[in-house]
Design a protein around this motif. Structure first.
Motif: not given
Ligand SMILES: Cc1ncc(COP(=O)(O)O)c(C=O)c1O
Length: 407
Positions: A228, A134-136, A105-107, A230-231, A194, A256-257, A110, A47
């Motif tokens: 969030d 899912y937030h990481g 990164n995404g995590s 990220v996606m 999300e 992120s992503k 968050v 993604w």
């Molecule tokens: C909504 C969401 N938040 C956070 C993350 C975590 O991102 P990362 O894999 O870059 O740490 C993801 C990863 O898939 C995600 O989909």
């Protein structure tokens, strides 16, 4: 063989997983093996990819920046690429956001958001999140999303949270009473979600209307809201950001992503001025004491600026629209197949939930791998979110293989 001897891959049971496919080159929507076999990347490489692999424009901007300034610590120093990207990003977001906190990164985007929200809301406050979130994979992000089979070994270390079912579109029975009861229990300081679609939780869509109302109720009570994205950020869901489609934008956004077009890792946590101002004090300890060695790395920020140039072009907007229309056409023709429990389209994302069947995910993965299309089903949910440069011909190739599974 060399990989199998020295690498520990993520989300992989090395005991039984097939050997990974070595990839040597990427171009457009395709990834190429050493022998030149072409794989159509139908999920944008976890993604992250927006404009196609190894896009020459982003590659050139990265190379230029690497020759000028490769790194400078971001406390006490700054640099033009970080400032420029923050200014441009804020201009793309709904009004009210004024500060960008960079991470990796995404995590971490968050993690920073949660820590900012908790520090601002005061000790002892709890986090509220949606079931299936899912937030990481860092501890705060894992704990905030709640217990699931992926994070089971760490349950004893999680902090306590509240959780509630997300508001499925068209289902009016969202439990307002349960939501109000949690909010009025007085220990909730933060609500994280999300927006519009839960990704890793199975590409489950939410009602924008109900979510907007939930944010409004949090705001009335001084509860900090975190979106969030990220996606969902950077055009995936049809608008530039999913929160563009909410009546009320959250207090904090995590990005992120797609932020660098899939070239380099970068996280951004975006807040409003009032939140930023609440950390200002003559007391150093009241600052947000969080950071990473590569925070706002100049090369990464150059990639983000280059990706944003491409994303804001007319060509990218047309490409996203073309993908969304093609997905909708497919949905019209095949969405009511008896093999499916649902077929959803949100912008450039197509999600198919199959009726449960033994080893379905493995069977689907195998079929698409044989057809040289990269997918990664989430149990019985098969989804597609190709890079925006994917051709109509390649989309048809994907749909053809899907229809083989629906016959
Ligand atoms: C909504 C969401 N938040 C956070 C993350 C975590 O991102 P990362 O894999 O870059 O740490 C993801 C990863 O898939 C995600 O989909």
């Amino acid at each position: 063989m060399r990989d199998l001897a020295c690498i520990w891959h993520p989300f992989t049971q090395a005991y039984s997983a097939p050997a990974p496919i070595p990839i040597f080159k990427g171009e457009g929507a395709y990834l190429y093996s050493e022998t030149g076999e072409a794989y159509l990347d139908a999920i944008s490489s976890w993604w992250v990819n927006l404009h196609g692999h190894a896009h020459p424009y982003i590659a050139e901007r990265i190379a230029q920046q690497a020759r000028e300034l490769e790194h400078v610590m971001f406390a006490g120093f700054t640099h033009p690429q970080a400032i420029l990207f923050a200014e441009r990003l804020l201009a793309c977001l709904p009004s009210g956001y004024s500060r960008v906190f960079y991470s990796d990164n995404g995590s971490t985007a968050v993690e920073a958001a949660l820590k900012i929200a908790l520090q601002a809301s005061g000790a002892g406050k709890k986090i509220l999140s949606f079931t299936g979130a899912y937030h990481g994979d860092t501890f705060g992000a894992m704990a905030a999303a709640g217990k699931n089979r992926f994070n089971r070994p760490f349950w004893p270390y999680f902090f306590e949270i509240h959780s509630i079912e997300p508001p499925t579109p068209g289902r009016e029975e969202f439990s307002w009473r349960a939501f109000e009861k949690i909010l009025d229990g007085e220990d909730v300081g933060v609500f994280i979600f999300e927006p519009l679609i839960q990704g890793a939780g199975g590409m489950r869509l939410h009602s924008a209307k109900v979510l907007s109302q939930m944010i409004a109720m949090c705001r009335d009570r001084g509860i900090c809201t975190i979106g969030d994205e990220v996606m969902t950020g950077f055009g995936r869901t049809g608008s530039l950001f999913a929160c563009d489609r909410l009546d009320l934008a959250p207090d904090i956004l995590c990005l992120s992503k797609g932020i660098t077009g899939g070239f380099l890792p970068l996280g951004a946590t975006v807040v409003r001025e009032t939140l930023f101002a609440s950390f200002l004090s003559p007391d150093f300890d009241k600052a947000f004491l969080h950071g990473h060695s590569y925070t706002a790395n100049p090369i990464v920020c150059a990639a983000a600026n280059a990706s944003l140039d491409l994303l804001l072009s007319e060509e990218s907007a047309c490409a996203r629209n073309r993908i969304a229309c093609a997905h909708q056409e497919f949905q019209k023709r095949w969405g009511s197949s008896s093999k499916l429990l649902r077929c959803d389209v949100l912008g450039t994302i197509l999600a198919l939930e199959y009726r449960p069947e033994e080893n379905l995910s493995e069977k689907l993965s195998l079929l698409f791998r044989e057809k040289k299309i990269l997918v990664r089903p989430l149990q019985n949910v098969l989804y597609f979110m190709p890079p925006y440069c994917v051709s109509s011909e390649d989309l048809n190739k994907i749909y053809e293989v899907i229809t083989m599974t629906l016959a």
